[in-house]
Scaffold this motif. Sequence first.
Motif, PDB file in Angstrom:
ATOM      1  N   ASP A   1      53.406  49.222  12.021  1.00  0.00           N
ATOM      2  CA  ASP A   1      53.437  49.183  10.559  1.00  0.00           C
ATOM      3  C   ASP A   1      54.497  48.207  10.055  1.00  0.00           C
ATOM      4  O   ASP A   1      54.328  47.597   8.995  1.00  0.00           O
TER       5      ASP A   1
ATOM      6  N   HIS B   1      60.328  52.351   6.779  1.00  0.00           N
ATOM      7  CA  HIS B   1      61.008  53.517   6.224  1.00  0.00           C
ATOM      8  C   HIS B   1      62.181  53.115   5.332  1.00  0.00           C
ATOM      9  O   HIS B   1      62.428  53.756   4.300  1.00  0.00           O
TER      10      HIS B   1
ATOM     11  N   ALA C   1      60.759  51.545   2.051  1.00  0.00           N
ATOM     12  CA  ALA C   1      60.159  52.584   1.206  1.00  0.00           C
ATOM     13  C   ALA C   1      61.189  53.275   0.327  1.00  0.00           C
ATOM     14  O   ALA C   1      60.843  53.843  -0.714  1.00  0.00           O
TER      15      ALA C   1
ATOM     16  N   ARG D   1      55.729  52.367   1.090  1.00  0.00           N
ATOM     17  CA  ARG D   1      55.559  53.806   0.886  1.00  0.00           C
ATOM     18  C   ARG D   1      54.173  54.262   1.337  1.00  0.00           C
ATOM     19  O   ARG D   1      54.024  55.346   1.934  1.00  0.00           O
ATOM     20  N   ALA D   2      53.152  53.440   1.073  1.00  0.00           N
ATOM     21  CA  ALA D   2      51.794  53.787   1.507  1.00  0.00           C
ATOM     22  C   ALA D   2      51.693  53.771   3.031  1.00  0.00           C
ATOM     23  O   ALA D   2      51.054  54.653   3.630  1.00  0.00           O
TER      24      ALA D   2
ATOM     25  N   ARG E   1      54.133  54.316   5.091  1.00  0.00           N
ATOM     26  CA  ARG E   1      54.874  55.482   5.578  1.00  0.00           C
ATOM     27  C   ARG E   1      54.003  56.734   5.507  1.00  0.00           C
ATOM     28  O   ARG E   1      53.992  57.543   6.444  1.00  0.00           O
ATOM     29  N   ARG E   2      53.261  56.895   4.415  1.00  0.00           N
ATOM     30  CA  ARG E   2      52.349  58.039   4.301  1.00  0.00           C
ATOM     31  C   ARG E   2      51.265  57.995   5.386  1.00  0.00           C
ATOM     32  O   ARG E   2      50.933  59.021   5.980  1.00  0.00           O
ATOM     33  N   LEU E   3      50.746  56.799   5.618  1.00  0.00           N
ATOM     34  CA  LEU E   3      49.723  56.646   6.646  1.00  0.00           C
ATOM     35  C   LEU E   3      50.240  57.047   8.018  1.00  0.00           C
ATOM     36  O   LEU E   3      49.535  57.683   8.805  1.00  0.00           O
TER      37      LEU E   3
ATOM     38  N   LEU F   1      52.573  59.187   8.700  1.00  0.00           N
ATOM     39  CA  LEU F   1      52.700  60.644   8.761  1.00  0.00           C
ATOM     40  C   LEU F   1      51.343  61.305   8.999  1.00  0.00           C
ATOM     41  O   LEU F   1      51.244  62.327   9.683  1.00  0.00           O
ATOM     42  N   GLU F   2      50.294  60.696   8.462  1.00  0.00           N
ATOM     43  CA  GLU F   2      48.948  61.266   8.591  1.00  0.00           C
ATOM     44  C   GLU F   2      48.274  60.916   9.909  1.00  0.00           C
ATOM     45  O   GLU F   2      47.485  61.705  10.439  1.00  0.00           O
TER      46      GLU F   2
ATOM     47  N   HIS G   1      43.871  54.490   0.408  1.00  0.00           N
ATOM     48  CA  HIS G   1      45.263  54.820   0.740  1.00  0.00           C
ATOM     49  C   HIS G   1      46.269  54.111  -0.171  1.00  0.00           C
ATOM     50  O   HIS G   1      47.476  54.250   0.025  1.00  0.00           O
TER      51      HIS G   1
END
Length: 277
Positions: free
Chosen positions: A44, A84, A87, A119-120, A122-124, A126-127, A169
């Motif tokens: 990422d 990170h 973000a 930020r997007a 980072r969310r990805l 985590l998922e 996303h």
Amino acid sequence: MDNKNLFSRIERMVKHIDNYRNGENFEKEHKRRLALRPKPLVTDNEVLRNLALIVAFAHADSGRVKAMIDGGRWDFVWLNYDVHAVAELNPCDVIGEHWNAISPIMNGAKAYFIVMAARALRRLALENGSSGFDSLLNKSGIPHRIQEEDHINAFWEAFKRLRLQMKEHGIPYLGSITSLSHLLLHLGYDCIKPDVIVMQVAKKLGMVEDTKKDSSLQKVARLLQQYAYSRQIRPSEIDMYFLIQGQQSEARAWVRPDFLPFEETDNSSGPVLPQAA
């Protein structure tokens, strides 16, 4: 215009440009493009780095942006693209503290898009695990190389799926055909980026009449993949010629100062050189 005549016209443009090559600069860029290959894992952080470069160059003077990037200022501002860390940034603070250093990007709103992208991503992560984008890229099924004609259809079917995921996303820029193509080009996939310059050249060559519709962008990108496959070269190579023909500021260094763009009428069999003023 049918593909045979269109491809012949592109071939004449390529041969014309070859007469003006700036040997060292042209070869350096050509080799860089040929060396690009998709990696087994795209982190990422790497995605953010490439996206930040795309955002920086968008609607800005590419020569000034390149000088800024080569000087290390862009890397410094974006904390070497640590997803990170970026973000957690406030884009207003980034502009307030660093605008003098990054002003070649022309638009301060670009800082907002980069932070939102981090930020997007980072969310990805985590998922989907440690590299969320790579997971989506693999699931899309985009061919690493176009080695058969059927791979072109497979590319665009997968591209459609990946683009939809980028929109769902909320990853800025990557919901557009041009920016997602640009990212994939940076990552070594066999495609071109149908940006403003490429589309202007495409229109002059008779490939499309409209230069802004998604259908036109995809048509040009697909046709240039087909051209590259028919000539057994990579799409990134013909992308390079289109940038030279369109006189993109960075591409001017790849040809001699006396370069004149290729021109011909529908009925001509070869180039018609512009007359000097």
